[in-house]
Write a protein that holds these residues in place. Structure first.
Motif, PDB file in Angstrom:
ATOM      1  N   TYR A  42       0.848  -1.195   0.000  1.00  0.00           N
ATOM      2  CA  TYR A  42       0.000   0.000   0.000  1.00  0.00           C
ATOM      3  C   TYR A  42       0.880   1.240   0.000  1.00  0.00           C
ATOM      4  CZ  TYR A  42      -3.815  -3.162   1.009  1.00  0.00           C
ATOM      5  OH  TYR A  42      -4.734  -4.175   0.936  1.00  0.00           O
ATOM      6  N   PRO A  43       0.752   2.079  -1.025  1.00  0.00           N
ATOM      7  CA  PRO A  43       1.625   3.244  -1.148  1.00  0.00           C
ATOM      8  C   PRO A  43       1.319   4.352  -0.135  1.00  0.00           C
ATOM      9  CG  PRO A  43       0.005   3.235  -2.904  1.00  0.00           C
ATOM     10  CD  PRO A  43      -0.159   1.955  -2.145  1.00  0.00           C
ATOM     11  N   ASP A  44       0.069   4.411   0.294  1.00  0.00           N
ATOM     12  CA  ASP A  44      -0.265   5.451   1.269  1.00  0.00           C
ATOM     13  C   ASP A  44      -1.154   4.869   2.363  1.00  0.00           C
ATOM     14  OD1 ASP A  44      -3.294   6.424   0.509  1.00  0.00           O
ATOM     15  OD2 ASP A  44      -2.152   5.813  -1.265  1.00  0.00           O
ATOM     16  N   LYS A  45      -1.150   5.579   3.466  1.00  0.00           N
ATOM     17  CA  LYS A  45      -1.860   5.105   4.654  1.00  0.00           C
ATOM     18  C   LYS A  45      -3.368   5.050   4.436  1.00  0.00           C
ATOM     19  CE  LYS A  45      -2.362   6.113   9.558  1.00  0.00           C
ATOM     20  NZ  LYS A  45      -2.042   7.027  10.641  1.00  0.00           N
ATOM     21  N   LEU A 125     -10.817  -4.198  15.357  1.00  0.00           N
ATOM     22  CA  LEU A 125     -10.409  -2.795  15.338  1.00  0.00           C
ATOM     23  C   LEU A 125      -8.999  -2.638  15.908  1.00  0.00           C
ATOM     24  CD1 LEU A 125     -11.633  -0.091  14.459  1.00  0.00           C
ATOM     25  CD2 LEU A 125     -12.373   0.224  16.819  1.00  0.00           C
ATOM     26  N   ARG A 126      -8.709  -3.373  16.966  1.00  0.00           N
ATOM     27  CA  ARG A 126      -7.363  -3.336  17.547  1.00  0.00           C
ATOM     28  C   ARG A 126      -6.335  -3.868  16.553  1.00  0.00           C
ATOM     29  NH1 ARG A 126      -3.137  -1.379  19.446  1.00  0.00           N
ATOM     30  NH2 ARG A 126      -1.810  -2.747  20.626  1.00  0.00           N
ATOM     31  N   LYS A 127      -6.663  -4.945  15.875  1.00  0.00           N
ATOM     32  CA  LYS A 127      -5.758  -5.519  14.882  1.00  0.00           C
ATOM     33  C   LYS A 127      -5.539  -4.539  13.729  1.00  0.00           C
ATOM     34  CE  LYS A 127      -3.399  -8.924  13.084  1.00  0.00           C
ATOM     35  NZ  LYS A 127      -2.022  -9.078  13.495  1.00  0.00           N
ATOM     36  N   GLU A 128      -6.615  -3.854  13.327  1.00  0.00           N
ATOM     37  CA  GLU A 128      -6.516  -2.869  12.253  1.00  0.00           C
ATOM     38  C   GLU A 128      -5.575  -1.736  12.653  1.00  0.00           C
ATOM     39  OE1 GLU A 128      -8.015   1.089  10.721  1.00  0.00           O
ATOM     40  OE2 GLU A 128      -8.835   0.198  12.533  1.00  0.00           O
ATOM     41  N   LYS A 129      -5.687  -1.256  13.878  1.00  0.00           N
ATOM     42  CA  LYS A 129      -4.820  -0.181  14.351  1.00  0.00           C
ATOM     43  C   LYS A 129      -3.367  -0.639  14.433  1.00  0.00           C
ATOM     44  CE  LYS A 129      -8.333   2.401  16.801  1.00  0.00           C
ATOM     45  NZ  LYS A 129      -8.811   2.944  18.062  1.00  0.00           N
ATOM     46  N   GLN A 134       2.131  -0.513  12.002  1.00  0.00           N
ATOM     47  CA  GLN A 134       3.223  -1.171  11.281  1.00  0.00           C
ATOM     48  C   GLN A 134       3.534  -0.419   9.992  1.00  0.00           C
ATOM     49  OE1 GLN A 134       1.728  -5.155  10.835  1.00  0.00           O
ATOM     50  NE2 GLN A 134       2.418  -5.786  12.879  1.00  0.00           N
ATOM     51  N   TRP A 135       2.505   0.039   9.293  1.00  0.00           N
ATOM     52  CA  TRP A 135       2.703   0.816   8.079  1.00  0.00           C
ATOM     53  C   TRP A 135       3.456   2.097   8.391  1.00  0.00           C
ATOM     54  CZ3 TRP A 135       1.914   5.576   6.062  1.00  0.00           C
ATOM     55  CH2 TRP A 135       2.056   5.714   4.676  1.00  0.00           C
ATOM     56  N   GLU A 136       3.064   2.796   9.480  1.00  0.00           N
ATOM     57  CA  GLU A 136       3.719   4.044   9.872  1.00  0.00           C
ATOM     58  C   GLU A 136       5.172   3.806  10.227  1.00  0.00           C
ATOM     59  OE1 GLU A 136       1.330   5.687  12.991  1.00  0.00           O
ATOM     60  OE2 GLU A 136      -0.177   6.459  11.597  1.00  0.00           O
ATOM     61  N   ILE A 137       5.448   2.734  10.944  1.00  0.00           N
ATOM     62  CA  ILE A 137       6.827   2.411  11.316  1.00  0.00           C
ATOM     63  C   ILE A 137       7.642   2.132  10.061  1.00  0.00           C
ATOM     64  CG2 ILE A 137       8.287   0.669  12.432  1.00  0.00           C
ATOM     65  CD1 ILE A 137       6.008   0.454  14.572  1.00  0.00           C
ATOM     66  N   ARG A 138       7.084   1.361   9.147  1.00  0.00           N
ATOM     67  CA  ARG A 138       7.790   0.987   7.921  1.00  0.00           C
ATOM     68  C   ARG A 138       8.072   2.203   7.035  1.00  0.00           C
ATOM     69  NH1 ARG A 138       8.265  -3.916   5.211  1.00  0.00           N
ATOM     70  NH2 ARG A 138       8.683  -3.684   3.002  1.00  0.00           N
TER      71      ARG A 138
END
Length: 141
Positions: A42-45, A125-129, A134-138
């Motif tokens: 995914y290129p963007d959040k 919802l917790r898993k989604e967050k 993880q995306w933000e960290i990456r």
């Protein structure tokens, strides 16, 4: 009034059974999707968030409305009991208890659908967050 009893038993309970199946199926689908999602794809959040939150609202909708459907069955069951008492002039506690048991069965079924649905929603919802983090960290954001 037999038709009303059948509509409570099969109508309300059938709707609740269907909602339960839908909720479990959606939760299983979302869980399996979350297990295999690749955040790097995914290129963007925002696009990741759209993919992750899809169908979650349906689980929340079922969890929040199932008690009301059960309550509808309760009200109909109590109305049936009062109608039977009024029209037949009976004071037989056995017949009264059967009507009230029918009403309470609908309430219990509504709660049995709602409680797992709300739990599924919160866990997903917790898993989604977590996946979004993880995306933000990456991506360093």
């Amino acid at each position: 009034m037999v038709w009303l009893s059948a509509s409570i038993d099969y109508g309300v309970m059938g709707v609740l059974a269907l909602l339960s199946i839908i909720s479990v199926a959606l939760a299983a689908e979302r869980y399996l999707f979350y297990k295999q999602v690749d955040v790097a794809a995914y290129p963007d959040k925002k696009s990741l968030e759209l993919a992750l939150t899809g169908k979650l609202h349906l689980i929340a909708l079922i969890g929040s409305n199932a008690p009301y459907i059960g309550l509808l069955g309760t009200v109909l069951g109590i109305m049936l009991t009062f109608h039977t008492i009024g029209s037949q002039g009976i004071m037989d506690t056995g017949k009264i208890m059967v009507g009230l048991a029918l009403a309470l069965k609908a309430t219990a079924a509504g709660l049995l659908v709602a409680i797992p649905s709300v739990a599924f929603y919160n866990l997903l919802l917790r898993k989604e967050k977590t996946i979004l983090m993880q995306w933000e960290i990456r991506h360093g954001r």
